[in-house]
Design a protein around this motif. Structure first.
Motif, short mmCIF file in Angstrom:
data_model
loop_
_atom_site.label_atom_id
_atom_site.label_comp_id
_atom_site.label_asym_id
_atom_site.label_seq_id
_atom_site.Cartn_x
_atom_site.Cartn_y
_atom_site.Cartn_z
N HIS A 197 2.18 5.68 -2.28
CA HIS A 197 0.99 4.97 -1.36
C HIS A 197 -0.10 4.32 -1.64
O HIS A 197 -0.12 4.49 -3.49
CB HIS A 197 0.87 5.54 -0.18
N HIS A 253 -3.71 4.60 -0.66
CA HIS A 253 -5.09 4.69 0.25
C HIS A 253 -6.11 5.18 -0.53
O HIS A 253 -6.97 4.85 -1.41
CB HIS A 253 -4.05 6.28 0.25
N GLU A 272 -4.51 2.07 4.71
CA GLU A 272 -3.73 3.03 3.46
C GLU A 272 -2.15 1.96 3.75
O GLU A 272 -2.44 1.82 4.60
CB GLU A 272 -3.18 4.18 4.49
N SER A 285 1.48 2.59 3.40
CA SER A 285 2.48 3.13 2.29
C SER A 285 3.54 2.80 3.81
O SER A 285 3.64 2.25 4.42
CB SER A 285 1.94 4.41 2.55
N HIS A 306 1.43 8.90 7.57
CA HIS A 306 2.31 9.10 6.25
C HIS A 306 2.50 10.61 5.94
O HIS A 306 1.65 11.59 5.53
CB HIS A 306 1.63 8.75 5.46
N CYS A 331 -3.07 10.95 6.14
CA CYS A 331 -1.61 11.36 5.31
C CYS A 331 -2.07 12.55 4.96
O CYS A 331 -2.84 13.29 4.56
CB CYS A 331 -2.90 10.71 4.21
N MET A 357 0.53 14.05 2.35
CA MET A 357 1.37 14.54 1.85
C MET A 357 1.14 14.85 0.31
O MET A 357 -0.28 15.16 0.66
CB MET A 357 1.68 12.68 0.83
ZN LIG Z 1 -0.48 7.84 2.08
#
Ligand SMILES: [Zn+2]
Ligand SMILES: [Zn+2]
Length: 608
Positions: free
Chosen positions: A127, A129, A187, A189, A212, A254, A256
């Motif tokens: 990504h 971000h 973002e 992604s 995400h 997000c 992740m």
């Molecule tokens: Zn992300």
């Protein structure tokens, strides 16, 4: 943001062609994402001054310390409209002065970012971000100019773009001015979109989530359904949604592994991040969603004058964060429960933990909630290498403000017919939120006085609990809801609150001892090592518990410890375990009366 209406009109008039002619254009590309770099071009046209002053921001909306984003920028070059190199001088660490231009200045630079959260940038192969203050150079004289941003998706990436910026096409977006651009995290992604319409006073708004994550579709659906319920309960507090620009509010989530836990409010969006997946931390993530969404009223539109306009060149100090952040924290917990995303025990544990912290914190003797708010530039993601005496002198305005909200909610419900904290927020919304008229501290007291029609009540509440350092009474008001504020371990002997940890079987005090605590009284300090208590070696939590269980509060026992490398002995006086908790009368072996149950339901129950 104030130029927004004019800008919408112009954009309509020129049928979308305005973006191509913007005086400020950014392009962002990610050819070296694997090593966390972006290539940024910032182009300024119709430059009217001989020297163009270009800066990286030093601060970021909603985060109050200085961050010096210039530190992550390199390979800075400038050319004129013909592509000829221009000379650059550096008057200070966050500024580049460009001279001898022909009315156009194009600056290019490499940007490094490896922290995906609500303030910084996380750029990698999964990504980009981005938080704009950490990303874009801005120029003096262009603060009110419309802006175009073009993102170049890396080859082979199936990325889409989530942002509150207005979309021209899939990769090009516009902002009416610098303030709006800076407020618009983005973002890029391979995320999933979920969205739904919400009717508010006859108008339909779109609420959407860009998620995400590496979890399952079922987890994403559960998260969206829970968020829908939170949005509905927040709307019920105010009776309407804010009039979101472009009719849309965006949750940019997000979750992740490379992301860092955070939540950051913006005008028509929020960025919510965490290392942890929905599978294991769904409730924590929803608590952040609840808090951040409430901000779209409280702080984004019910906005303190001290933050308006946000100053990107300095730290931003506000004496109102106990309300802007603290009341939002209280509603974060409350809406999570009203939306059936937390149990009664969970919401009471949240209120209880916050109240316990403030009841025990020595900081309340040093600064009022207003003064605590003003310390945000030193504590909100601020870094310094010299130690500070924060354990003793500071209480977070989140926590402090949250317990003020609890006190005011309970008092309004008890003392005034049909008035609640929801009514107070509605009154602030009508007076300051809808007209977007920034408030000052005294407006908050005036609004409470006119809502309650009781100037004395409002004056006393503010003098004691907002400007002053006196805590409200909680025991009696909680009784009205069939709740009990009590010591969680009554009559159990304790050393009080101690920042203690065990390292290699040594009991090490890791921070400054709390003023007034048993160890503080006898002179123990940070980095001291407790060797024995009551002549028993202390090498583990179990050793400590085994000594304490044999004693009563007020017992005096021997202590051996190391201070600055010297072995010392003393006598320490034990106290009752200082932890407080809020529980239901049912847990305290009672039963709520009908009146208590009604009070509790009206306070904590769903508003739909
Ligand atoms: Zn992300
Ligand atoms: Zn907040």
């Amino acid at each position: 943001m104030r130029t927004l209406c004019i800008w919408i009109f112009l954009n309509f008039w020129f049928a979308g062609s305005l973006w191509a002619q913007s005086e400020v254009n950014y392009t962002l590309a990610f050819p070296n994402a694997v090593h966390h770099e972006a290539e940024v071009t910032a182009a300024f046209r119709n430059v009217k001054t001989p020297v163009l002053e270009v800066r990286m921001s030093r601060s970021s909306p909603g985060r109050y310390a200085l961050h010096e984003f210039a530190k992550n920028v390199y390979n800075v070059k400038a050319v004129n409209g013909q592509g000829k190199p221009l000379s650059i001088t550096r008057p200070n660490p966050h500024q580049w002065n460009v001279s001898n231009h022909d009315g156009t200045v194009k600056i290019t630079y490499t940007l490094f970012g490896d922290r995906a959260d609500g303030t910084y940038n996380g750029i990698d192969e999964q990504h980009a971000h981005l938080n704009m203050p950490a990303t874009v150079m801005y120029a003096s004289g262009f603060e009110t100019s419309p802006v175009t941003v073009n993102f170049s998706i890396p080859a082979g990436k199936n990325w889409t773009i989530a942002t509150q910026l207005k979309s021209v096409n899939e990769t090009t977006f516009t902002a009416p001015d610098l303030q709006y651009l800076m407020d618009s995290p983005t973002e890029l992604s391979n995320f999933v979109w979920h969205q739904w319409p919400v009717n508010s006073k006859g108008k339909t708004k779109t609420i959407r989530i860009a998620l995400h994550h590496a979890g399952t579709e079922a987890e994403a659906n559960h998260y969206t359904e829970a968020t829908q319920r939170i949005v509905a309960q927040a709307q019920a507090v105010y009776g309407e949604l804010p009039d979101y620009d472009y009719g849309t509010y965006t949750f940019i989530a997000c979750y992740m592994p490379q992301a860092v836990g955070d939540g950051m409010e913006h005008r028509n969006s929020t960025i919510v991040t965490s290392t942890h997946p929905l599978a294991t931390h769904s409730r924590d993530h929803l608590a952040t969603v609840s808090h951040e969404y409430f901000h779209s009223w409280n702080v984004e539109r019910i906005r303190p004058k001290s933050l308006e306009p946000f100053n990107y060149a300095e730290a931003n100090m506000s004496g109102e964060l106990w309300l802007a952040e603290g009341f939002t924290s209280y509603y974060g917990d409350l809406l999570l429960h009203r939306s059936k995303n937390s149990t009664l025990d969970e919401v009471l544990a949240s209120f209880g933990n916050e109240l316990n912290f403030v009841l025990n914190a020595p900081g309340k003797n040093y600064f009022s909630p207003v003064e605590m708010s003003m310390q945000a530039p030193f504590v909100d993601a601020a870094q310094s290498i010299d130690p500070v005496n924060r354990p003793n002198t500071y209480i977070s305005y989140y926590t402090y403000g949250s317990v003020i909200a609890l006190a005011l909610d309970l008092e309004l419900r008890q003392k005034f017919k049909n008035l609640t904290l929801d009514s107070y927020l509605q009154a602030l919304w009508q007076a300051y939120g809808i007209p977007e008229k920034p408030y000052v501290l005294t407006d908050l007291q005036t609004t409470l006085a006119s809502l309650t029609k009781n100037e004395t009540f409002a004056r006393n509440f503010f003098q004691e609990h907002v400007y002053g350092k006196t805590l409200a009474d909680y025991k009696n008001p909680l009784t009205a809801a069939g709740l009990v504020l009590r010591k969680s371990q009554p009559n159990k002997a304790s050393l009080g609150l101690v920042p203690l940890t065990f390292q290699d079987s040594q009991a090490v005090i890791t921070n400054y001892t709390f003023v007034g605590s048993p160890l503080y009284q006898i002179g123990l300090d940070k980095q001291d090592v407790i060797l024995s208590l009551d002549n028993q070696p202390i090498k583990s939590w179990e050793d400590l518990a085994a000594v304490l269980v044999k004693h009563q509060p007020a017992d005096q026992i021997t202590i051996a410890y190391k201070h600055l490398g010297e072995s010392r002995k003393s006598i320490v006086t034990l106290i009752e375990n200082p932890y407080w908790e809020i529980v239901t009368v049912e847990k305290a072996a009672g039963k709520p009366t009908k009146a208590q149950q009604t009070f509790r339901d009206s306070w904590l129950g769903s508003k739909l």
